[in-house]
Scaffold this motif. Structure first.
Motif, mmCIF file in Angstrom:
data_model
loop_
_atom_site.group_PDB
_atom_site.id
_atom_site.type_symbol
_atom_site.label_atom_id
_atom_site.label_comp_id
_atom_site.label_asym_id
_atom_site.label_seq_id
_atom_site.Cartn_x
_atom_site.Cartn_y
_atom_site.Cartn_z
ATOM 1 N N PRO A 93 -9.189 38.782 22.004
ATOM 2 C CA PRO A 93 -9.583 38.231 23.195
ATOM 3 C C PRO A 93 -10.226 39.478 24.049
ATOM 4 C CG PRO A 93 -7.311 37.550 22.629
ATOM 5 C CD PRO A 93 -7.733 38.288 21.587
ATOM 6 N N GLY A 94 -11.349 39.149 24.701
ATOM 7 C CA GLY A 94 -11.870 40.069 25.608
ATOM 8 C C GLY A 94 -12.888 40.967 24.636
ATOM 9 N N GLU A 95 -12.863 40.993 23.333
ATOM 10 C CA GLU A 95 -13.755 41.675 22.561
ATOM 11 C C GLU A 95 -15.208 41.134 22.699
ATOM 12 O OE1 GLU A 95 -13.813 43.017 17.737
ATOM 13 O OE2 GLU A 95 -11.937 42.295 18.610
ATOM 14 N N ARG A 96 -16.150 42.129 22.322
ATOM 15 C CA ARG A 96 -17.397 41.682 22.320
ATOM 16 C C ARG A 96 -17.697 41.440 20.887
ATOM 17 N NH1 ARG A 96 -23.055 44.804 22.794
ATOM 18 N NH2 ARG A 96 -23.138 43.488 20.877
ATOM 19 N N LEU A 97 -18.606 40.239 20.798
ATOM 20 C CA LEU A 97 -19.005 39.846 19.563
ATOM 21 C C LEU A 97 -20.044 40.802 19.003
ATOM 22 C CD1 LEU A 97 -17.191 37.196 19.977
ATOM 23 C CD2 LEU A 97 -19.089 36.014 18.657
ATOM 24 N N ALA A 127 -28.539 38.737 17.057
ATOM 25 C CA ALA A 127 -29.483 39.356 16.015
ATOM 26 C C ALA A 127 -28.471 40.026 14.632
ATOM 27 C CB ALA A 127 -30.221 40.268 16.286
ATOM 28 N N HIS A 128 -27.482 40.662 15.143
ATOM 29 C CA HIS A 128 -26.756 41.158 14.053
ATOM 30 C C HIS A 128 -25.942 40.199 13.258
ATOM 31 C CE1 HIS A 128 -24.493 44.896 13.081
ATOM 32 N NE2 HIS A 128 -23.846 44.215 12.231
ATOM 33 N N LEU A 129 -25.330 39.140 14.085
ATOM 34 C CA LEU A 129 -24.481 38.006 13.376
ATOM 35 C C LEU A 129 -25.358 37.176 12.464
ATOM 36 C CD1 LEU A 129 -22.292 36.867 16.276
ATOM 37 C CD2 LEU A 129 -21.566 38.017 13.969
ATOM 38 N N ALA A 130 -26.725 36.883 13.006
ATOM 39 C CA ALA A 130 -27.699 36.263 12.329
ATOM 40 C C ALA A 130 -27.949 36.808 10.794
ATOM 41 C CB ALA A 130 -28.861 36.016 13.254
ATOM 42 N N ALA A 131 -28.061 38.280 10.783
ATOM 43 C CA ALA A 131 -28.152 38.760 9.720
ATOM 44 C C ALA A 131 -27.228 38.883 8.711
ATOM 45 C CB ALA A 131 -28.717 40.324 10.156
#
Lengths: 243, 243
Positions: free
Chosen positions: B23-27, B31-35
């Motif tokens: 919780p609170g963390e940034r994903l 672009a990174h996730l898409a890769a």
DNA sequence: GAGTGGTCTAGACCACGAG
DNA sequence: TCGTGGTCTAGACCACTCA
């Protein structure tokens, strides 16, 4: 600056509201509309998704987008009423009933305060309006109070309700928990609603004077066609006492 | 066949549920996730939209996607209770109050059964949890029952509630209408929720023994953090009479 | 098979937030 | 200024419906 998606959605909404697009009518194909508004198909589809979430447009794969015939808005009546009124105003709807025998498990078992695996009669009620599904109710009753055999599928909905009242002890307390959620995939397809259209979920627990739960009901009322109303009367002795 | 969008949404949901994303963390960036998932950015964004509608992820333009700290789920308690309990369980929340003077119009006027233009005291209540907005209530009281001056902004929420009970005749009947709808743009930004996250809207009308409406309240409870519960007890003489 | 919506791509350009 | 999300494009390929 309004996005093109919203601009298009607003325009189509207006065309529906003013009757230039009539209920039941098929919209031009997405490719056609995209050309008309001079946008790409994804943009046009986003605009349609807005109307879909509002319940104004229904899409059918391979057929097209259709203006939804406005379904009757029903009111689920809760609160302090006589039990036989404790239902929806189903006047314009026809309800099909399907009775099966299931076993209590998980949430359902705890709702009914019965051990997992207890036999239940499940009464699946699907309300229709002009062949179109409207809302969904699943009623669970302990088998010993209402054997599935007694509630034959062929019985009409009203008869089932009457039969249940004869078979069971009178209700003394009803607890209704209301929440908002997205429909499950089954609900979305059964009710033919977008998976983005939230439903009013009512979990109703009915107990008799001894505290035994005689019925649990799970209702899924699509948000575009249902409200719930609760009316509470205060007794004199319940006045707040400001000390 | 599950779509890639759903596969990715399921995976991210699982990563949040198991605490691998806290919780609170940034994903990671889109672009990174898409890769990472080997999909295009629109597909990845669709997956995030699912989680966003579920209230699990909060996006902030220019900053990133964040795992939402689970807000307390509050229960709006309706039904037959003493009036001072007739509220939300706001224990973990702090409520800021803003009182202004407005005039009745449209729906509000008919709710209060007052002519259009009648002076009202508007009490805007915004519940917070750790600086984060939680839910919203707008309470309207006829000015003659509760002049705005008496309810100074500086008063804490609890004091306002107490003050109102002192000023007004005791309530005799409460009618609560519940519906599901998408938030208005103002509600979405005030509550910092996605415009796709449906809210539980409660319209509450409180009348005294003479039938005069002494309060109208419009509550917007985001669906991911609010339920409503109504409990009804039947009197003996209210038993269904099957003739 | 013709027409429809369902999904996805690879990339462009803009707007916002923070340093 | 840089990295982020917000919006949009033009087109590909698949799946469904109906004649």
């Amino acid at each position: 600056m309004p996005s093109r998606r919203d601009t298009i959605a607003d325009d189509l909404r207006d065309r529906i509201a003013t009757g230039r697009l009539k209920p039941g009518e098929r919209l031009p194909s997405e490719a056609h509309l995209a050309a008309q508004y001079m946008v790409s198909t994804p943009t046009l589809r986003n605009a349609l998704a807005v109307l879909q979430a509002e319940g104004l447009v229904e899409k059918t794969h391979g057929k097209g987008n259709f203006v939804r015939r406005p379904l009757h808005r029903i009111t689920y009546v809760g609160g302090r009423r006589t039990p036989d009124e404790h239902s929806m105003d189903l006047a314009p709807l026809s309800v099909t009933v399907h009775t099966t025998r299931v076993r209590a498990r998980g949430h359902l078992a705890s709702l009914l305060k019965m051990p997992t695996g207890s036999p239940l009669t499940e009464i699946l009620c699907l309300a229709h309006e002009d062949e179109r599904p409207h809302s969904l109710a699943r009623i669970y009753v302990p088998c010993d109070l209402a054997p599935a055999a007694v509630l034959r599928d062929s019985l009409p909905y009203e008869a089932v309700v009457t039969r249940l009242m004869e078979l069971r002890p009178p209700p003394a307390e009803v607890r209704e928990e209301i929440s908002v959620r997205l429909p499950t995939p089954e609900e979305a397809s059964t009710l033919r609603i977008s998976s983005a259209l939230a439903v009013l979920a009512v979990t109703r627990q009915t107990a008799d004077t001894t505290g035994r739960v005689i019925e649990a009901a799970l209702l899924a009322l699509p948000g575009d066609r249902a409200d719930a109303v609760f009316t509470t009367h205060y007794m004199i002795d319940e006045r707040p006492t400001n000390t």
